[in-house]
Scaffold this active site. Structure first.
Site, short mmCIF file in Angstrom:
data_model
loop_
_atom_site.label_atom_id
_atom_site.label_comp_id
_atom_site.label_asym_id
_atom_site.label_seq_id
_atom_site.Cartn_x
_atom_site.Cartn_y
_atom_site.Cartn_z
N MET A 30 0.89 -1.30 -0.07
CA MET A 30 -0.08 -0.06 0.07
C MET A 30 0.96 1.25 -0.08
SD MET A 30 -2.94 -1.27 2.80
CE MET A 30 -1.77 -2.66 3.38
N GLN B 277 8.59 -5.62 -4.04
CA GLN B 277 7.87 -5.34 -5.34
C GLN B 277 8.49 -4.28 -6.41
OE1 GLN B 277 4.02 -2.79 -5.67
NE2 GLN B 277 3.20 -5.02 -5.91
N CYS C 255 -1.02 -0.49 -9.92
CA CYS C 255 -0.93 0.97 -9.23
C CYS C 255 -1.79 1.87 -10.25
CB CYS C 255 0.25 1.50 -9.07
SG CYS C 255 0.51 2.98 -8.48
N GLU D 215 -11.63 -4.51 -1.46
CA GLU D 215 -13.13 -4.39 -0.86
C GLU D 215 -13.14 -5.56 0.46
OE1 GLU D 215 -15.09 -1.94 -0.61
OE2 GLU D 215 -13.14 -1.13 -1.91
N ARG E 275 -6.33 -2.41 2.77
CA ARG E 275 -6.96 -1.26 3.79
C ARG E 275 -7.72 -2.11 4.79
NH1 ARG E 275 -10.09 2.42 -0.11
NH2 ARG E 275 -10.61 0.20 -1.10
#
Length: 326
Positions: free
Chosen positions: A8, A68, A98, A202, A225
């Site tokens: 993130m 990454q 991204c 999600e 998240r």
């Protein structure tokens, strides 16, 4: 079932990775991206993004951390991947997900999903320089730039070029982070390629993970998240624990409060005093989605920008002495 901690950018640096992997067990984590654009990068560029390279490629809790890389030049990506592997990351992950406009304008991230041939070329070039039997090569993609017209072609390009696992953020670039995530597409991709596919997007709760698994048919999930908002989410997914609305989760908060102090101490040691308060408040805003106590703490800290004043509030809240948490 495998649970992975997502990369993130601007949120989950090594400090938050360290904190989150102490609170829940993850099978693997992925670092923020190292941007590969014009040169062979020095060691400090890799270690700045993933200091875990200096400790066997793992967090303090023992979670393996993949490094990454993001870029569009196959040769440069391969040369930098070859250099990075000498410090034994838990694997190399390629960023084709991204959606940031600045990144995309320089042909990085999700914009490359309009170019399946480039996706294949980058992946194949990196695969060619990675040692056989060594750390895995994996990739993260979205469903496309504007639509799903090239979704399967890109997934096939990754698998055919040697990616050993594909994480699918189940939205297009243009959809960004707006709900919903199209979990059924993860299943379509999993049916199309012969490598493991991981669902992403999600998953904020155990109920979300259950629906994601039902719609995609995929058990493995990468949490982003949702893990920041609820550091115990991975634990609860493994245990099948669903929290009722309004539950203050006092026992979890008692564990989380000293972890917040630990995080704050690490942030203070890493950042200049003028920048550190913003990082703590950023996490508390996420935590407020799941913990009423975090919202209460955030409101007390919101007007404060002096690190010593923040120390005092955390001590008064029962977090212990932040200065000793590191």
């Amino acid at each position: 079932m495998k649970l992975l901690l997502a990369p993130m950018e601007g949120l989950a640096d090594e400090v938050l990775r360290d904190t989150l992997t102490r609170l829940s067990h993850y099978d693997q984590a992925v670092s923020e991206f190292v941007r590969v654009s014009a040169t062979l990068l020095p060691q400090r560029s890799f270690f700045r993004i993933s200091p875990e390279l200096g400790q066997g490629g793992r967090t303090a809790a023992g979670t393996p951390v993949q490094l990454q890389l993001m870029g569009s030049d196959p040769d440069l990506m391969a040369r930098n991947a070859a250099r990075a592997t000498q410090w034994s990351p838990a694997g190399i992950d390629l960023n084709f997900g991204c959606p940031a406009p600045l990144v995309n304008r320089h042909r990085g991230g999700a914009v490359l999903l309009d170019e399946p041939d480039t996706v294949h070329a980058v992946t194949a070039a990196v695969r060619a320089v990675m040692p056989l039997g060594g750390p895995p090569l994996t990739a993260k993609m979205r469903l496309g730039v504007r639509d799903t017209g090239l979704t399967l072609a890109c997934a096939e390009a990754l698998a055919d070029a040697g990616a050993e696992r594909i994480v699918v953020h189940a939205r297009t670039k243009l959809e960004g982070y707006r709900p919903p995530a199209h979990w059924a597409w993860v299943g379509r991709i999993a049916d199309h390629v012969k490598v493991p596919v991981v669902a992403n997007g999600e998953v904020w709760s155990v109920s979300d993970w259950q629906r994601c698994r039902q719609e995609s048919g995929v058990a493995d999930v990468m949490i982003g998240r949702g893990a920041v908002a609820d550091p115990f989410l991975a634990r609860d997914i493994r245990a099948g624990v669903v929290h009722e609305a309004g539950d203050r989760r006092e026992a979890d908060w008692a564990v989380l409060l000293p972890a917040i102090a630990f995080f704050w101490a690490r942030v203070r040691s890493k950042l200049a005093p003028r920048h550190a308060p913003g990082r703590l408040k950023q996490w508390l805003v996420f935590l407020s989605r799941r913990f009423v106590q975090a919202e209460e703490l955030y409101q007390r800290l919101r007007p404060l920008n002096d690190v010593h004043a923040i120390d005092a509030v955390l001590i008064a809240a029962g977090a212990g002495c932040p200065a000793r948490a590191a």
